[in-house]
Scaffold this motif. Structure first.
Motif, PDB file in Angstrom:
ATOM      1  N   ILE A 154       0.847  -1.209   0.000  1.00  0.00           N
ATOM      2  CA  ILE A 154       0.000   0.000   0.000  1.00  0.00           C
ATOM      3  C   ILE A 154       0.878   1.252   0.000  1.00  0.00           C
ATOM      4  N   LYS A 155       1.933   1.233   0.838  1.00  0.00           N
ATOM      5  CA  LYS A 155       2.838   2.391   0.933  1.00  0.00           C
ATOM      6  C   LYS A 155       3.573   2.627  -0.386  1.00  0.00           C
ATOM      7  N   THR A 156       3.993   1.536  -1.020  1.00  0.00           N
ATOM      8  CA  THR A 156       4.693   1.635  -2.317  1.00  0.00           C
ATOM      9  C   THR A 156       3.772   2.231  -3.375  1.00  0.00           C
ATOM     10  N   LYS A 157       2.547   1.740  -3.392  1.00  0.00           N
ATOM     11  CA  LYS A 157       1.559   2.236  -4.356  1.00  0.00           C
ATOM     12  C   LYS A 157       1.307   3.726  -4.141  1.00  0.00           C
ATOM     13  N   GLN A 158       1.194   4.134  -2.877  1.00  0.00           N
ATOM     14  CA  GLN A 158       0.951   5.532  -2.545  1.00  0.00           C
ATOM     15  C   GLN A 158       2.123   6.415  -2.962  1.00  0.00           C
ATOM     16  N   LYS A 159       3.342   5.914  -2.723  1.00  0.00           N
ATOM     17  CA  LYS A 159       4.551   6.657  -3.125  1.00  0.00           C
ATOM     18  C   LYS A 159       4.568   6.867  -4.631  1.00  0.00           C
ATOM     19  N   LEU A 160       4.203   5.825  -5.353  1.00  0.00           N
ATOM     20  CA  LEU A 160       4.185   5.898  -6.817  1.00  0.00           C
ATOM     21  C   LEU A 160       3.126   6.891  -7.305  1.00  0.00           C
ATOM     22  N   LEU A 161       1.963   6.881  -6.671  1.00  0.00           N
ATOM     23  CA  LEU A 161       0.886   7.815  -7.054  1.00  0.00           C
ATOM     24  C   LEU A 161       1.287   9.260  -6.795  1.00  0.00           C
ATOM     25  N   GLU A 162       1.932   9.502  -5.654  1.00  0.00           N
ATOM     26  CA  GLU A 162       2.372  10.866  -5.318  1.00  0.00           C
ATOM     27  C   GLU A 162       3.437  11.338  -6.305  1.00  0.00           C
ATOM     28  N   ALA A 163       4.365  10.436  -6.641  1.00  0.00           N
ATOM     29  CA  ALA A 163       5.419  10.772  -7.607  1.00  0.00           C
ATOM     30  C   ALA A 163       4.806  11.015  -8.985  1.00  0.00           C
ATOM     31  N   GLN A 221      10.118   8.009 -15.237  1.00  0.00           N
ATOM     32  CA  GLN A 221      10.278   9.235 -14.434  1.00  0.00           C
ATOM     33  C   GLN A 221       9.587   9.087 -13.079  1.00  0.00           C
ATOM     34  N   MET A 222       8.410   8.471 -13.106  1.00  0.00           N
ATOM     35  CA  MET A 222       7.626   8.288 -11.872  1.00  0.00           C
ATOM     36  C   MET A 222       8.325   7.330 -10.913  1.00  0.00           C
ATOM     37  N   ILE A 223       8.871   6.245 -11.462  1.00  0.00           N
ATOM     38  CA  ILE A 223       9.572   5.241 -10.660  1.00  0.00           C
ATOM     39  C   ILE A 223      10.804   5.862 -10.005  1.00  0.00           C
ATOM     40  N   LYS A 224      11.544   6.651 -10.811  1.00  0.00           N
ATOM     41  CA  LYS A 224      12.758   7.309 -10.310  1.00  0.00           C
ATOM     42  C   LYS A 224      12.414   8.272  -9.170  1.00  0.00           C
ATOM     43  N   LYS A 225      11.373   9.064  -9.372  1.00  0.00           N
ATOM     44  CA  LYS A 225      10.963  10.039  -8.345  1.00  0.00           C
ATOM     45  C   LYS A 225      10.464   9.341  -7.086  1.00  0.00           C
ATOM     46  N   ALA A 226       9.774   8.214  -7.269  1.00  0.00           N
ATOM     47  CA  ALA A 226       9.229   7.468  -6.121  1.00  0.00           C
ATOM     48  C   ALA A 226      10.313   6.672  -5.396  1.00  0.00           C
ATOM     49  N   GLY A 227      11.418   6.399  -6.095  1.00  0.00           N
ATOM     50  CA  GLY A 227      12.504   5.625  -5.504  1.00  0.00           C
ATOM     51  C   GLY A 227      12.115   4.175  -5.248  1.00  0.00           C
ATOM     52  N   TYR A 235       4.993  -2.079 -11.917  1.00  0.00           N
ATOM     53  CA  TYR A 235       4.092  -2.815 -12.811  1.00  0.00           C
ATOM     54  C   TYR A 235       3.255  -3.864 -12.083  1.00  0.00           C
ATOM     55  N   VAL A 236       3.585  -4.105 -10.827  1.00  0.00           N
ATOM     56  CA  VAL A 236       2.725  -4.972 -10.000  1.00  0.00           C
ATOM     57  C   VAL A 236       1.415  -4.234  -9.724  1.00  0.00           C
ATOM     58  N   HIS A 237       1.515  -2.917  -9.578  1.00  0.00           N
ATOM     59  CA  HIS A 237       0.359  -2.085  -9.213  1.00  0.00           C
ATOM     60  C   HIS A 237      -0.388  -1.513 -10.419  1.00  0.00           C
ATOM     61  N   PHE A 238       0.360  -1.126 -11.455  1.00  0.00           N
ATOM     62  CA  PHE A 238      -0.256  -0.460 -12.603  1.00  0.00           C
ATOM     63  C   PHE A 238       0.299  -0.972 -13.924  1.00  0.00           C
ATOM     64  N   GLU A 239      -0.558  -1.049 -14.926  1.00  0.00           N
ATOM     65  CA  GLU A 239      -0.115  -1.504 -16.254  1.00  0.00           C
ATOM     66  C   GLU A 239       0.604  -0.398 -17.021  1.00  0.00           C
ATOM     67  N   GLY A 240       0.248   0.831 -16.739  1.00  0.00           N
ATOM     68  CA  GLY A 240       0.873   1.946 -17.461  1.00  0.00           C
ATOM     69  C   GLY A 240       0.417   3.281 -16.905  1.00  0.00           C
ATOM     70  N   LYS A 241       0.851   4.365 -17.544  1.00  0.00           N
ATOM     71  CA  LYS A 241       0.567   5.703 -17.009  1.00  0.00           C
ATOM     72  C   LYS A 241      -0.922   6.054 -17.097  1.00  0.00           C
ATOM     73  N   GLU A 242      -1.626   5.478 -18.072  1.00  0.00           N
ATOM     74  CA  GLU A 242      -3.063   5.753 -18.183  1.00  0.00           C
ATOM     75  C   GLU A 242      -3.798   5.241 -16.947  1.00  0.00           C
ATOM     76  N   GLU A 243      -3.426   4.037 -16.520  1.00  0.00           N
ATOM     77  CA  GLU A 243      -4.072   3.450 -15.345  1.00  0.00           C
ATOM     78  C   GLU A 243      -3.771   4.268 -14.081  1.00  0.00           C
ATOM     79  N   ILE A 244      -2.545   4.786 -13.991  1.00  0.00           N
ATOM     80  CA  ILE A 244      -2.159   5.634 -12.855  1.00  0.00           C
ATOM     81  C   ILE A 244      -3.002   6.905 -12.863  1.00  0.00           C
ATOM     82  N   LEU A 245      -3.150   7.505 -14.046  1.00  0.00           N
ATOM     83  CA  LEU A 245      -3.930   8.743 -14.132  1.00  0.00           C
ATOM     84  C   LEU A 245      -5.394   8.499 -13.767  1.00  0.00           C
TER      85      LEU A 245
END
Length: 205
Positions: A16-25, A42-48, A55-65
């Motif tokens: 959950i924390k990883t997913k949240q970090k990725l969403l914030e980034a 870019q998102m992965i790099k910013k989220a660290g 890719y466990v959480h999202f298939e791509g940037k569209e799904e994140i958006l």
């Protein structure tokens, strides 16, 4: 048994924390780069976080958006979900005016994200489809409020509640996008007051 559950709980919490970090980034990257130029890398790099983990959480940037859209539009939907049990036309008008004003003010508050969504809708079919689903959810909620008013004899029973609901939402949506683009003529309060007056005078008895 408890130890196994504890391990599962910790993994779930970490996930959950990883997913949240990725969403914030992702939110930051989208706002900096725009939808088209933003990349998962870019998102992965910013989220660290690890590349594969994303890719466990999202298939791509569209799904994140889409998840970010749900978060932002949830704030708008909370306004639509305000209890609507008026006893008079005056009371109904007050509730509707309050909702319309809050809805349009939220467009001001969330201007940056809404600009991003509009940009994405023009590029991505799935984002555009997502917006249509969000729109239908609002229309359904408005339709229920109209049905309540008609059942109580406050609104004109001969009008098709679904068509009225669509008309009311599209009016709100048109002004929402004008505010998002900074194209609105008049204050949010003036816009809300005007469209509420036209809507309630046409619908309520």
């Amino acid at each position: 048994m408890n130890e196994k559950l504890d391990v599962v709980d910790k993994r779930h919490l970490r996930s959950i924390k990883t997913k949240q970090k990725l969403l914030e980034a992702a939110r930051e990257v989208f706002l900096e780069e725009g939808f088209q130029k933003a990349t998962i890398s870019q998102m992965i790099k910013k989220a660290g976080i690890g590349y594969g983990t994303a890719y466990v959480h999202f298939e791509g940037k569209e799904e994140i958006l889409m998840v970010l859209m749900d978060d932002v539009m949830g704030k708008f939907y909370e306004i639509a979900e305000v209890s609507f049990f008026p006893k008079t036309k005056v009371e109904a008008r007050e509730i509707i005016l309050s909702q319309a004003t809050s809805f349009l003010k939220m467009a001001e508050t969330e201007r940056s994200m809404m600009q991003l969504f509009e940009q994405a809708m023009g590029i991505s079919t799935s984002i555009s489809t997502k917006w249509k689903a969000i729109r239908e959810k609002f229309i359904h909620r408005i339709s229920r409020d109209i049905e309540f008013a008609q059942a109580r004899g406050l609104a004109r029973a001969e009008l098709n509640q679904k068509l009225v609901a669509r008309g009311w939402f599209f009016t709100n949506e048109m002004y929402l996008w004008e505010i998002v683009r900074n194209e609105h003529q008049g204050t949010v309060e003036e816009i809300a007051e005007t469209m509420t007056a036209v809507y309630t005078e046409g619908l309520y008895i």
